[in-house]
Scaffold this active site. Structure first.
Site, PDB file in Angstrom:
ATOM      1  N   ASP A 161      31.496  11.179  -6.267  1.00 39.74           N
ATOM      2  CA  ASP A 161      32.256  12.382  -6.585  1.00 39.74           C
ATOM      3  C   ASP A 161      31.428  13.634  -6.298  1.00 39.74           C
ATOM      4  O   ASP A 161      30.239  13.699  -6.626  1.00 39.74           O
ATOM      5  CB  ASP A 161      32.646  12.341  -8.068  1.00 39.74           C
ATOM      6  N   GLU A 185      18.516  -2.737  -1.075  1.00 39.47           N
ATOM      7  CA  GLU A 185      17.852  -3.729  -1.914  1.00 39.47           C
ATOM      8  C   GLU A 185      18.861  -4.725  -2.490  1.00 39.47           C
ATOM      9  O   GLU A 185      18.548  -5.908  -2.678  1.00 39.47           O
ATOM     10  CB  GLU A 185      17.121  -3.033  -3.067  1.00 39.47           C
TER      11      GLU A 185
END
Length: 527
Positions: free
Chosen positions: A205, A263
């Site tokens: 956002d 990751e």
């Protein structure tokens, strides 16, 4: 099967993503507000529709002043929507159905009920707690600067000890200071929290808003203009001086997030809500070491014309090509007027909406659909006494409630299967929706729901194989036509029928007139 280690075949590059406004999708407990168990119960609808992923608006702990975009705890579920185990169940069930899950992240601001902001108020001026936000002093009778809130009025609110805090949105949404190292550290932990729970991506956002110019200087406002804006004006704004938006430091944040996502695995993604002034500045958010996609709002602004749509397509593809990103396309969301209404409403508006959707779905990249558009829903004129959008409450101007009215699922009266019982939901549904419900449209030839299902089914046949090259074809001033791989797409924006080029008809948004494509209609052909 796509190779997850090949960036050209990551799932989101050609995905259809369905946006769920959590309050308005499905209510499981009869309180009139949508919730996570409600979403889980309706996931088969999305699988049957043929989308690849769902994006869920914020469901975190929140006082709900901005319907979840004021977050008090990023690591928990608001009791209004369920509990943490319900989020786990939703993610698990979606994955069983082959659906990816994208969740909303709100990093520009917190709720004023977040523990950090409560600590900032208690600690006072000059404290480490206040340094997490943008508190400033100002001379008596003045504001720290001339910035305006997106929701109307000044972007500053004064606290009891005399200092002011910045809020580019509602006064209950204080902006964070991203130059404080505690802030990026906290959000990286939040990313890992939800990645560990199995989410496939994040919608970021106000991705362009995290950093402000450090001086917090006044905005230069040309005479005769204003700094206030609603959602449309955020797209259309003409002010060139924006010290509160799109600062270069924000890209360091997304490089760090890119590493966190990597990751967790090569199939995790993030898409930016970045209201930038040019396609080129938007493309900076999707460089290979930053976010994976950015919403492209240009189509929301385009007039109903072949020339406007052609400009959107060419400008968008040109912007993302240098950075190797996949484009995104969107016609409606929870912040704008539904596109059936934008295109004129009624029979004509629906015909144009279906035609625009078919054209959009043929383009390379991802398409983002907004809940209810597959039913042909129009903007609802919500009576003033029921409006809840904070922008309306601050300005008195009609806000975004009209596109957020809850989904009609079945039956002939409100709440149209949205939840148990007979009471109206949190925003009242209008009369006359009985013909628009999922139940009423299922299996009905030429219904908008069956049209969407057919379009998404046909799209799957070429989305990954047609390539990314789009070539415009001149078929007249009122006609947008292009080829992509073996597919020819023709959109007639005019009033007179036009001859279709050679090819086997795959799908049309409205019935043809013999061999001709009527006005306000689009078609796919295979050459």
């Amino acid at each position: 099967m796509a190779d997850l280690n090949d960036p050209k075949t990551y799932w989101w590059r050609n995905a259809v993503v369905y946006q769920i406004y959590v309050r308005s999708f499905a209510d499981s407990d009869g309180d009139g507000v949508g919730d996570l168990p409600g979403i889980t119960s309706r996931l088969p609808h999305l699988a049957d529709l043929g989308v690849d992923a769902l994006w869920i608006t914020p469901f975190y702990t929140s006082p709900q002043h901005d319907h979840g975009y004021d977050v008090a705890d990023y690591r928990d579920v608001d009791p209004l929507f369920g509990q943490l185990s319900d989020a786990d169940d939703l993610i698990s069930r979606a994955h069983e159905l082959g659906l990816r899950v994208v969740v909303d992240l709100v990093p520009n601001h917190t709720s004023n009920e977040h523990e950090w902001f409560k600590a900032a108020l208690a600690a006072g001026p000059g404290s480490p707690e206040r340094a997490r936000y943008l508190f400033r002093d100002a001379p008596e009778g003045e504001l720290p600067n001339n910035w305006s809130s997106v929701f109307g009025g000044p972007a500053w609110t004064q606290v009891d000890d005399g200092q002011w805090y910045l809020h580019l949105f509602d006064s209950t949404q204080p902006d964070l200071d991203w130059r404080n190292p505690e802030v990026p550290e906290m959000f990286e932990d939040v990313l890992r929290f939800w990645l560990d729970r199995g989410v496939d991506g994040f919608r970021v956002d106000v991705a362009h808003g995290l950093f402000k110019e450090a001086s917090l200087r006044d905005q230069v406002v040309p005479e005769g203009t204003t700094t206030s804006s609603d959602a449309h004006e955020m797209i259309e704004r003409s002010l060139n001086d924006e010290p509160m938006w799109d600062q270069p430091e924000v890209h360091d944040v997304y490089r760090a997030w890119n590493r966190v996502l990597d990751e967790a695995g090569p199939d995790r993604m993030a898409v930016a809500e970045a209201w930038t002034q040019t396609p080129e500045s938007m493309a900076r958010f999707v460089r290979p070491d930053e976010l994976d996609q950015a919403f492209n709002f240009a189509w929301l602004l385009a007039d109903w014309s072949a020339e406007s749509f052609a400009g959107v397509i060419t400008d968008t593809l040109a912007a993302v090509a240098p950075v190797g990103a996949s484009p995104t396309w969107v016609l409606s969301n929870h912040d704008v007027v539904r596109h059936v209404t934008r295109y004129g409403g009624g029979v004509q508006g629906l015909a144009r909406a279906r035609a625009a959707t078919l054209t959009m779905l043929a383009l390379p990249g991802s398409s983002y659909l907004y809940q209810g558009e597959e039913l042909g829903l129009e903007q609802v004129d919500v009576a003033p006494e029921f409006r809840q959008d904070p922008s309306y409450l601050r300005t008195g101007e009609v806000g975004r409630d009209g596109c957020r009215v809850p989904m009609p699922w079945s039956g002939d009266a409100a709440p149209y299967g949205f939840g148990p019982g007979t009471a109206q939901p949190w925003l009242p549904q209008p009369e006359g929706w009985e013909a628009l419900t999922v139940e009423a449209q299922t299996g009905v030839e030429d219904s908008t729901l069956e049209f969407y299902r057919a379009a998404l089914r046909a799209r799957r046949e070429f989305a990954w194989t047609a390539g990314a090259d789009v070539t415009l074809v001149d078929l007249g001033d009122d006609v947008l036509a292009f080829t992509r791989g073996p597919i020819t797409v023709v959109l007639n924006c005019g009033d007179s029928p036009v001859e279709l080029p050679e090819g086997d008809l795959l799908l049309a948004s409205s019935p043809l007139e013999g061999s001709k494509l009527p006005g306000d209609t689009a078609a796919w052909l295979r050459r």
